[in-house]
Scaffold this active site. Structure first.
Site, PDB file in Angstrom:
ATOM      1  N   LYS A 192       0.852  -1.193   0.000  1.00  0.00           N
ATOM      2  CA  LYS A 192       0.000   0.000   0.000  1.00  0.00           C
ATOM      3  C   LYS A 192       0.880   1.233   0.000  1.00  0.00           C
ATOM      4  O   LYS A 192       1.997   1.199   0.526  1.00  0.00           O
ATOM      5  CB  LYS A 192      -0.883   0.036   1.257  1.00  0.00           C
ATOM      6  CG  LYS A 192      -2.128   0.866   1.097  1.00  0.00           C
ATOM      7  CD  LYS A 192      -3.216   0.066   0.411  1.00  0.00           C
ATOM      8  CE  LYS A 192      -4.508   0.815   0.300  1.00  0.00           C
ATOM      9  NZ  LYS A 192      -5.604  -0.105  -0.022  1.00  0.00           N
ATOM     10  N   GLY A 231     -20.513   7.176   2.964  1.00  0.00           N
ATOM     11  CA  GLY A 231     -19.467   7.389   1.956  1.00  0.00           C
ATOM     12  C   GLY A 231     -20.080   7.287   0.577  1.00  0.00           C
ATOM     13  O   GLY A 231     -20.745   6.294   0.269  1.00  0.00           O
ATOM     14  N   GLY A 270     -18.183   8.028  -2.365  1.00  0.00           N
ATOM     15  CA  GLY A 270     -17.074   8.179  -3.324  1.00  0.00           C
ATOM     16  C   GLY A 270     -17.230   7.141  -4.408  1.00  0.00           C
ATOM     17  O   GLY A 270     -18.348   6.710  -4.728  1.00  0.00           O
TER      18      GLY A 270
HETATM   19  N1  GLU Z   1      -7.296   0.085  -3.317  1.00  0.00           N
HETATM   20  C1  GLU Z   1      -8.138  -1.058  -3.563  1.00  0.00           C
HETATM   21  C2  GLU Z   1      -8.192  -1.956  -2.343  1.00  0.00           C
HETATM   22  O1  GLU Z   1      -8.003  -1.533  -1.223  1.00  0.00           O
HETATM   23  C3  GLU Z   1      -7.740  -1.779  -4.816  1.00  0.00           C
HETATM   24  C4  GLU Z   1      -6.337  -2.301  -4.828  1.00  0.00           C
HETATM   25  C5  GLU Z   1      -5.890  -2.797  -6.187  1.00  0.00           C
HETATM   26  O2  GLU Z   1      -6.668  -2.780  -7.121  1.00  0.00           O
HETATM   27  O3  GLU Z   1      -4.729  -3.203  -6.245  1.00  0.00           O
HETATM   28  O4  GLU Z   1      -8.520  -3.112  -2.433  1.00  0.00           O
END
Ligand code: GLU
Length: 428
Positions: free
Chosen positions: A106, A218, A220
């Site tokens: 992340k 939310g 979004g």
């Molecule tokens: N940010 C999204 C999640 O928390 C997608 C992550 C991705 O597609 O790699 O799952």
């Protein structure tokens, strides 16, 4: 004692709970409690007024035993390294639960995109990749959108990475626009996957989704699509939605498409004609069938979980429920669809996007939707069967499946074995 709301402490507590339940090897457990690698960066960005501001950013790679790290990048004013660590760990469990050939990572940048111009955002996105490009790549770590990042940001990032290596590399990030290797169906994938598992959860509880009343905290990318798809696919009534500015409620049900148009025009769901105002806190306690926390982490806590009236809590956000709240919801018999499962549709279609990028093939909507449904159903049924067999809550069950897969990959790769070779007794 007051409950910790630190997301990384929560992620570690969740793992500790499951490790004890599974009798996980203590060496494996210790390794999984911490990220394998993290990079802290300072990003100088020229602002439109000519001044230079330095933003702090992070990329955390929690585990890559099952494949390259995978996970989004958040741009958020209150981002913290501990939130990014937690989110990276949750990605490891999410990709494992969905049986995708990825690990977990992340990224985050402390910034407020609502106060930045598009050209400032572009310079920030490029500055981030300028610092992290050495540790990412289609075989290493593949970023994606998350809170306040979008396909345009992914496109700038893909372009910046490609400049560094000297050729176009679409597979370095997912969630891109279609014109540069994005996949059809990625935009609404997180919500669509959530709707599939809410439909299955409703079946388990004997609820008819077409009669269900739904509240969504939310509005979004995920919450907005969750509202529209819950109405369009399941026929549910959306009675309340909210965003950072506040919420709206209508006992007769809202038209989520009209709310979306209102938000696009005014910047918020608030002030939607014909709806009553409601706070972000009150929306969690509404008398509804399905509650979607689709905003930030730690919103359902020991303090308010007792007042949650929903029969199904669909965790579209990452980490919206604290461990104390988990215990309370489980005792009340609330069916929690844990984040690892509920919001896994996004990374699942990200996997399809990466597959298309590395093979050069194109999938159509029907193929993406069919494969997404198949993956979500498999993970749902595995989670529910484990919960039943081991008499645990759904989150613990999802962790049991995921941690088991990661631990097995670490075992067969000989990770603990190679550490043992370095131990003094092994050298004697
Ligand atoms: N940010 C999204 C999640 O928390 C997608 C992550 C991705 O597609 O790699 O799952």
């Amino acid at each position: 004692m007051t409950e910790t709301l630190n997301p990384f402490a929560i992620a570690q507590a969740q793992l500790d709970h499951v490790a004890a339940h599974m009798k996980l090897d203590p060496g494996l457990h210790s390794l999984l409690r911490e990220p394998r690698r993290e990079l802290h960066v300072s990003l100088p960005v020229r602002m439109d007024d000519g001044t230079v501001r330095v933003f702090k950013g992070f990329r955390v790679q929690h585990n890559d035993a099952r494949g390259p790290c995978k996970g989004g990048i958040r741009f958020h004013p209150s981002e913290t390294i501990d939130a990014v660590r937690a989110l990276a760990a949750w990605m490891t469990w999410k990709t494992a639960l969905l049986d995708l050939p990825f690990g977990g990572g992340k990224g985050g940048v402390i910034c407020d995109p609502s106060l930045m111009s598009p050209s400032e955002l572009e310079r920030l996105s490029r500055a981030y990749i300028n610092e992290v490009w050495r540790i990412i790549g289609p075989e290493r770590d593949i970023p994606a959108p998350d809170i306040f990042t979008n396909p345009q940001v992914m496109s700038w990032m893909m372009d910046e990475y490609s400049k560094h290596v000297g050729y176009p590399v679409p597979g370095v990030v997912t969630g891109k626009p279609l014109s540069v290797g994005g996949s059809v169906g990625r935009e609404d994938a997180t919500a669509r996957g959530g709707v599939v598992v809410v439909r299955e959860a409703s079946r388990q509880l004997g609820l008819d989704p077409a009669q269900s009343r739904v509240a969504i905290q939310g509005f979004g990318n995920v919450g907005g699509f969750a509202a529209m798809l819950s109405k369009d696919i399941l026929g549910s009534d959306i009675v309340a939605v909210s965003d950072v500015y506040g919420g709206i409620y209508s006992a007769q049900g809202l038209d989520p498409h009209a709310v979306m148009r209102h938000r696009q025009k005014t910047g918020s769901v608030t002030g939607f004609p014909g709806a009553e105002p409601i706070t972000n806190e009150a929306i969690l306690e509404l008398d509804v069938d399905v509650l979607w926390p689709a905003a930030l982490e730690s919103v359902i806590t020991g303090a308010n979980a007792g007042r949650v009236k929903a029969k199904i809590v669909a965790e579209a956000a990452n980490g919206p429920t604290t461990p104390e709240a988990d215990r309370i919801l489980f005792e009340k018999g609330v069916f929690v669809v844990p984040d690892l499962l509920c919001n896994a549709g996004g990374v699942t279609v990200s996997h399809f996007e990466w597959v298309q990028n590395v093979t050069g093939l194109k999938w159509d909507d029907a193929q993406v939707h069919r494969e997404l449904e198949r993956k979500m159903l498999a993970a749902f049924h595995e989670t529910v069967a484990t919960a039943r067999a081991q008499k645990v809550d759904n989150r613990t069950a999802a962790y049991v499946v995921a941690v088991g897969r990661v631990a097995e990959a670490m075992r067969v790769r000989g990770w603990l074995q190679s550490y043992m070779c370095l131990a003094p007794e092994a050298k004697e």
